[in-house]
Design a protein around this motif. Structure first.
Motif, PDB file in Angstrom:
ATOM      1  N   ARG A   1       0.634  -1.265  -0.118  1.00 51.09           N
ATOM      2  CA  ARG A   1      -0.020  -0.073   0.115  1.00 51.09           C
ATOM      3  C   ARG A   1       0.241   1.373  -0.423  1.00 51.09           C
ATOM      4  N   LEU A   2       1.827   1.462   0.285  1.00 48.90           N
ATOM      5  CA  LEU A   2       3.206   2.642   0.887  1.00 48.90           C
ATOM      6  C   LEU A   2       3.177   2.529  -0.469  1.00 48.90           C
ATOM      7  N   SER A   3       3.804   1.904  -1.434  1.00 50.18           N
ATOM      8  CA  SER A   3       4.446   1.274  -2.814  1.00 50.18           C
ATOM      9  C   SER A   3       3.509   2.334  -3.908  1.00 50.18           C
ATOM     10  N   VAL A   4       2.134   1.418  -3.850  1.00 49.15           N
ATOM     11  CA  VAL A   4       1.244   2.624  -4.673  1.00 49.15           C
ATOM     12  C   VAL A   4       0.908   4.125  -3.948  1.00 49.15           C
ATOM     13  N   ALA A   5       0.266   3.965  -2.805  1.00 45.07           N
ATOM     14  CA  ALA A   5       0.313   5.177  -2.077  1.00 45.07           C
ATOM     15  C   ALA A   5       1.363   6.269  -3.514  1.00 45.07           C
ATOM     16  N   THR A   6       3.142   5.583  -2.664  1.00 40.98           N
ATOM     17  CA  THR A   6       4.292   6.459  -3.264  1.00 40.98           C
ATOM     18  C   THR A   6       3.976   7.032  -4.784  1.00 40.98           C
ATOM     19  N   ALA A   7       3.162   5.409  -5.071  1.00 40.64           N
ATOM     20  CA  ALA A   7       3.568   5.728  -7.236  1.00 40.64           C
ATOM     21  C   ALA A   7       2.279   7.083  -6.595  1.00 40.64           C
ATOM     22  N   SER A   8       1.256   6.877  -6.317  1.00 40.84           N
ATOM     23  CA  SER A   8       0.030   7.557  -6.656  1.00 40.84           C
ATOM     24  C   SER A   8       0.205   8.855  -6.112  1.00 40.84           C
ATOM     25  N   LEU A   9       1.220   9.400  -4.965  1.00 39.34           N
ATOM     26  CA  LEU A   9       1.296  10.771  -4.635  1.00 39.34           C
ATOM     27  C   LEU A   9       2.862  11.597  -5.946  1.00 39.34           C
ATOM     28  N   THR A  10       3.136  10.303  -6.194  1.00 38.48           N
ATOM     29  CA  THR A  10       4.430  11.017  -7.309  1.00 38.48           C
ATOM     30  C   THR A  10       3.024  11.121  -8.774  1.00 38.48           C
ATOM     31  N   VAL A  11       2.479  10.824  -8.739  1.00 39.13           N
ATOM     32  CA  VAL A  11       0.948  10.310 -10.138  1.00 39.13           C
ATOM     33  C   VAL A  11       0.569  12.276  -9.922  1.00 39.13           C
ATOM     34  N   ALA A  12      -0.312  12.133  -8.783  1.00 34.47           N
ATOM     35  CA  ALA A  12      -0.432  12.400  -8.580  1.00 34.47           C
ATOM     36  C   ALA A  12       0.605  14.982  -7.784  1.00 34.47           C
ATOM     37  N   GLN A  13       2.032  14.453  -8.001  1.00 34.97           N
ATOM     38  CA  GLN A  13       2.521  15.212  -7.741  1.00 34.97           C
ATOM     39  C   GLN A  13       2.597  16.228  -9.384  1.00 34.97           C
ATOM     40  N   THR A  14       2.986  15.188 -10.821  1.00 34.39           N
ATOM     41  CA  THR A  14       3.668  16.119 -11.712  1.00 34.39           C
ATOM     42  C   THR A  14       1.736  16.051 -12.093  1.00 34.39           C
ATOM     43  N   SER A  15       0.720  15.369 -11.572  1.00 33.31           N
ATOM     44  CA  SER A  15      -0.617  16.068 -12.621  1.00 33.31           C
ATOM     45  C   SER A  15      -0.307  17.537 -11.432  1.00 33.31           C
ATOM     46  N   LEU A  16      -0.137  18.162 -11.038  1.00 30.12           N
ATOM     47  CA  LEU A  16      -0.268  18.988  -9.888  1.00 30.12           C
ATOM     48  C   LEU A  16       0.505  19.842 -10.423  1.00 30.12           C
ATOM     49  N   GLY A  17       2.116  19.799 -10.804  1.00 37.64           N
ATOM     50  CA  GLY A  17       2.425  20.190 -11.720  1.00 37.64           C
ATOM     51  C   GLY A  17       2.372  20.617 -12.816  1.00 37.64           C
ATOM     52  N   GLU A  18       1.523  19.828 -13.733  1.00 35.62           N
ATOM     53  CA  GLU A  18       1.240  20.053 -14.930  1.00 35.62           C
ATOM     54  C   GLU A  18      -0.073  21.451 -15.166  1.00 35.62           C
ATOM     55  N   ALA A  19      -1.119  21.198 -13.843  1.00 35.02           N
ATOM     56  CA  ALA A  19      -1.751  21.755 -13.758  1.00 35.02           C
ATOM     57  C   ALA A  19      -2.175  23.314 -13.214  1.00 35.02           C
ATOM     58  N   ARG A  20      -0.584  23.398 -12.117  1.00 34.23           N
ATOM     59  CA  ARG A  20       0.068  24.242 -12.378  1.00 34.23           C
ATOM     60  C   ARG A  20       1.010  25.317 -13.385  1.00 34.23           C
ATOM     61  N   ALA A  21       1.293  24.598 -14.034  1.00 34.96           N
ATOM     62  CA  ALA A  21       1.931  24.817 -15.504  1.00 34.96           C
ATOM     63  C   ALA A  21       0.715  26.025 -16.834  1.00 34.96           C
ATOM     64  N   ARG A  22      -0.354  24.868 -16.586  1.00 35.07           N
ATOM     65  CA  ARG A  22      -1.748  25.090 -17.412  1.00 35.07           C
ATOM     66  C   ARG A  22      -1.967  26.279 -17.080  1.00 35.07           C
ATOM     67  N   ALA A  23      -1.815  26.274 -15.695  1.00 32.96           N
ATOM     68  CA  ALA A  23      -2.785  27.467 -14.967  1.00 32.96           C
ATOM     69  C   ALA A  23      -2.732  28.790 -15.164  1.00 32.96           C
ATOM     70  N   GLU A  24      -1.236  28.630 -14.851  1.00 34.23           N
ATOM     71  CA  GLU A  24      -0.564  29.675 -15.227  1.00 34.23           C
ATOM     72  C   GLU A  24      -0.496  30.845 -16.809  1.00 34.23           C
ATOM     73  N   LYS A  25       0.042  29.366 -17.715  1.00 32.43           N
ATOM     74  CA  LYS A  25      -0.797  29.855 -19.135  1.00 32.43           C
ATOM     75  C   LYS A  25      -1.698  30.321 -19.857  1.00 32.43           C
ATOM     76  N   ILE A  26      -2.724  29.789 -18.427  1.00 32.38           N
ATOM     77  CA  ILE A  26      -3.523  30.291 -18.958  1.00 32.38           C
ATOM     78  C   ILE A  26      -3.884  31.619 -18.295  1.00 32.38           C
ATOM     79  N   ARG A  27      -3.545  31.845 -17.177  1.00 33.73           N
ATOM     80  CA  ARG A  27      -3.206  33.368 -16.376  1.00 33.73           C
ATOM     81  C   ARG A  27      -2.502  34.230 -17.732  1.00 33.73           C
ATOM     82  N   ALA A  28      -1.463  33.787 -18.402  1.00 37.54           N
ATOM     83  CA  ALA A  28      -0.954  34.932 -18.881  1.00 37.54           C
ATOM     84  C   ALA A  28      -1.271  34.503 -20.177  1.00 37.54           C
ATOM     85  N   ASP A  29      -2.222  34.033 -20.499  1.00 37.63           N
ATOM     86  CA  ASP A  29      -3.054  34.209 -22.180  1.00 37.63           C
ATOM     87  C   ASP A  29      -4.529  35.405 -21.538  1.00 37.63           C
TER      88      ASP A  29
END
Length: 179
Positions: free
Chosen positions: A70-98
């Protein structure tokens, strides 16, 4: 008597002094019986308690293995979520700049249309003013012409004789024919 005379003497010595004493006679104190009972308990309970402890150990190891999975699955999910969060932040920043760029373009376009509309209104007002000036000018010219004609008509009968009238009529007819 006992086979061990020293023991017997010590036993009677300790036993004769009161209620508390040390009885070193092995057969009277049941040390052998206690040793047999303890050895039996150890031998019988080792299998029973050992089985319980082994099952408990296996269950704990299984739970630890599940927790690690469960820890390894949670760690993998956390990594995916952090990656998605980074992408979402980048998209939000791009949308804000646009959005800022689009808002600036809309503001500039609005200012341009306002300036154009003001220029058109100024030109319309100038055109209205020019047409009003022209209308008033024509009206004044007509009134001046009418006054001049009225004045001329009033003064003409006394100034024109028959030959001058005929000559004026002939000139008017010729100028109408040329037009």
């Amino acid at each position: 008597m006992t086979p061990f005379p020293l023991l017997s003497t010590l036993t009677t010595l300790f036993a004769s002094h009161g209620t508390f004493g040390l009885n070193l006679d092995i057969f009277e104190t049941n040390i052998i019986n206690l040793a047999i009972v303890i050895a039996g308990l150890v031998w019988f309970l080792r299998g029973f308690l050992g089985g319980i402890l082994e099952r408990r150990r296996e269950r704990i190891l299984g739970e630890l293995k599940e927790a690690e999975e469960r820890l390894s699955v949670a760690t993998a999910s956390l990594t995916v979520a952090q990656t998605s969060l980074g992408e979402a932040r980048a998209r939000a920043e791009k949308i804000r700049a646009d959005g800022k760029v689009r808002a600036e373009a809309i503001r500039l376009e609005s200012e341009k249309r306002t300036v154009e509309e003001m220029a058109r209104l100024k030109q319309d007002s100038q055109s209205d003013l020019d047409s009003e000036v022209s209308r008033v000018s024509k009206l004044l010219q007509r009134e001046a012409a009418e006054m001049a004609i009225a004045k001329a008509l009033a003064s003409l009968p006394g100034r024109l004789d028959a030959s001058t009238q005929a000559q004026l009529i002939d000139q008017s007819i010729q100028s109408m024919g040329n037009a």
